[in-house]
Design an enzyme around this catalytic site. Structure first.
Site, PDB file in Angstrom:
ATOM      1  N   HIS A   1       0.841  -1.204   0.000  1.00 10.28           N
ATOM      2  CA  HIS A   1       0.000   0.000   0.000  1.00 10.28           C
ATOM      3  C   HIS A   1       0.877   1.256   0.000  1.00 10.28           C
ATOM      4  O   HIS A   1       0.545   2.252  -0.649  1.00 10.28           O
ATOM      5  CB  HIS A   1      -0.899   0.044   1.237  1.00 10.28           C
TER       6      HIS A   1
ATOM      7  N   ASP B   1      -3.673  -7.723  -7.801  1.00  8.87           N
ATOM      8  CA  ASP B   1      -5.093  -8.003  -8.011  1.00  8.87           C
ATOM      9  C   ASP B   1      -5.439  -7.749  -9.480  1.00  8.87           C
ATOM     10  O   ASP B   1      -6.235  -6.869  -9.813  1.00  8.87           O
ATOM     11  CB  ASP B   1      -5.943  -7.125  -7.089  1.00  8.87           C
TER      12      ASP B   1
HETATM   13  O1  PAF Z   1      -8.027  -4.163  -3.260  1.00 10.00           O
HETATM   14  C1  PAF Z   1      -8.651  -3.809  -2.246  1.00 10.00           C
HETATM   15  O2  PAF Z   1      -8.109  -3.612  -1.163  1.00 10.00           O
HETATM   16  C2  PAF Z   1     -10.176  -3.702  -2.346  1.00 10.00           C
HETATM   17  O3  PAF Z   1     -10.712  -4.654  -3.201  1.00 10.00           O
HETATM   18  C3  PAF Z   1     -10.633  -2.287  -2.729  1.00 10.00           C
HETATM   19  C4  PAF Z   1     -10.159  -1.921  -4.131  1.00 10.00           C
HETATM   20  C5  PAF Z   1     -10.128  -1.294  -1.719  1.00 10.00           C
HETATM   21  C6  PAF Z   1     -12.179  -2.227  -2.738  1.00 10.00           C
HETATM   22  O4  PAF Z   1     -12.702  -2.525  -1.485  1.00 10.00           O
END
Ligand code: PAF
Length: 281
Positions: A35, A150
């Protein structure tokens, strides 16, 4: 850095900042270095960085997974502050899903039905698409940042952003990995030391496939069989090893254009996903 809990407060905080570019990093908290990479990319490109922090119940197909999902708001806010986030949007569920909520954003066809859609159920991507639409409409960012780990989520988001004409540029950041190659995930904290060692077979299977493709093997069935054998030898019985088109997620027979290689597997009780693109940029 300010923390807002309602869409109205988010819009009010953004209003005077609209003269510059706004970047949104959607998260479900339990922040890790992956993140942080997204936050840094946003910080480098945008005048205002918004991070959303919302554990979206609609995208969890297993109640146990939702219940076990780590909630670490204090540490998340500290990390966001240290990465220079301007505004954290951390709503309660009732703010995102008010009484009477009855609308779903749903991408149809192979893209959302296959792989993660098949394993986790159709409601997973419906939940992601609906919440991301709401987050984009709440923040109206110029850029929204997502991780390449993802890959299917990114492809689904790209599809509905295009189809609905949502005016945002999606920025996809490369998968962030620990030094041993394991893709960073909030779920990694659930792995025991033995499971973590076993999980390394996933990135190694992917690099084995990459090496074989680089050496000239183009037949995707053969590449898949090689990856599968690598995982099975490590005692991992994957949910899938798939070689697909990175945009449509349709299966491909040959590596003639970029091919996404995606793996999902449980290691102990923890479900992990990872991927690479062959023949990509
Ligand atoms: O990837 C994530 O953490 C979640 O799927 C998101 C994009 C924040 C949506 O809840």
């Amino acid at each position: 850095m300010i923390v807002v809990r309602t869409v109205a407060d988010l819009r009010a905080a953004l209003y005077p900042r609209r003269t510059g570019a706004v970047g949104l990093v959607p998260t479900m908290g339990a922040l890790h270095e992956g993140h942080a990479t997204l936050l840094r990319a946003a910080r480098a490109a945008d005048d205002t960085v918004v991070m959303s922090l919302f554990v979206n119940p609609a995208q969890f197909n297993e109640q146990a997974d939702l219940a076990a999902y780590p909630r670490t708001e204090e540490a998340d806010l500290a990390l966001a502050a240290s990465e220079g986030v301007d505004i954290v949007f951390a709503p309660e569920a009732a703010e995102m899903y008010p009484a009477g909520f009855a609308t779903t954003v749903s991408v149809s066809g192979t893209l959302a039905d296959t792989l993660e859609g098949a394993e986790r159920g159709r409601s997973h991507f419906d939940g992601v698409a609906t919440v991301v639409t709401k987050l984009l409409l709440a923040a109206l960012p110029d850029h929204a940042y997502f991780g390449a780990k993802d890959a299917q989520q990114v492809a689904v988001i790209r599809r509905f952003v295009t189809d609905l004409g949502i005016p945002v540029e999606l920025v996809v950041c490369p998968t962030s990995r620990d030094a041993d190659g394991l893709a960073r995930s909030s779920r990694n904290t659930r792995l025991s030391p033995d499971e973590r060692a076993q999980a390394l077979a996933i990135p190694r299977a992917l690099s084995g496939i990459q090496d074989a493709a680089t050496a000239g093997l183009r037949d995707t069935a053969a590449l898949r069989a090689q990856g599968l054998a690598h995982l099975e030898a490590a005692g991992i019985h994957p949910e899938y090893v798939a070689l697909v088109d990175p945009v449509t997620f349709a299966p491909v027979d040959e590596v003639a254009q970029p091919v996404l290689v995606a793996i999902a597997a449980r290691v102990g009780a923890t479900r992990l996903i990872d991927n690479i693109v062959l023949g990509g940029a």
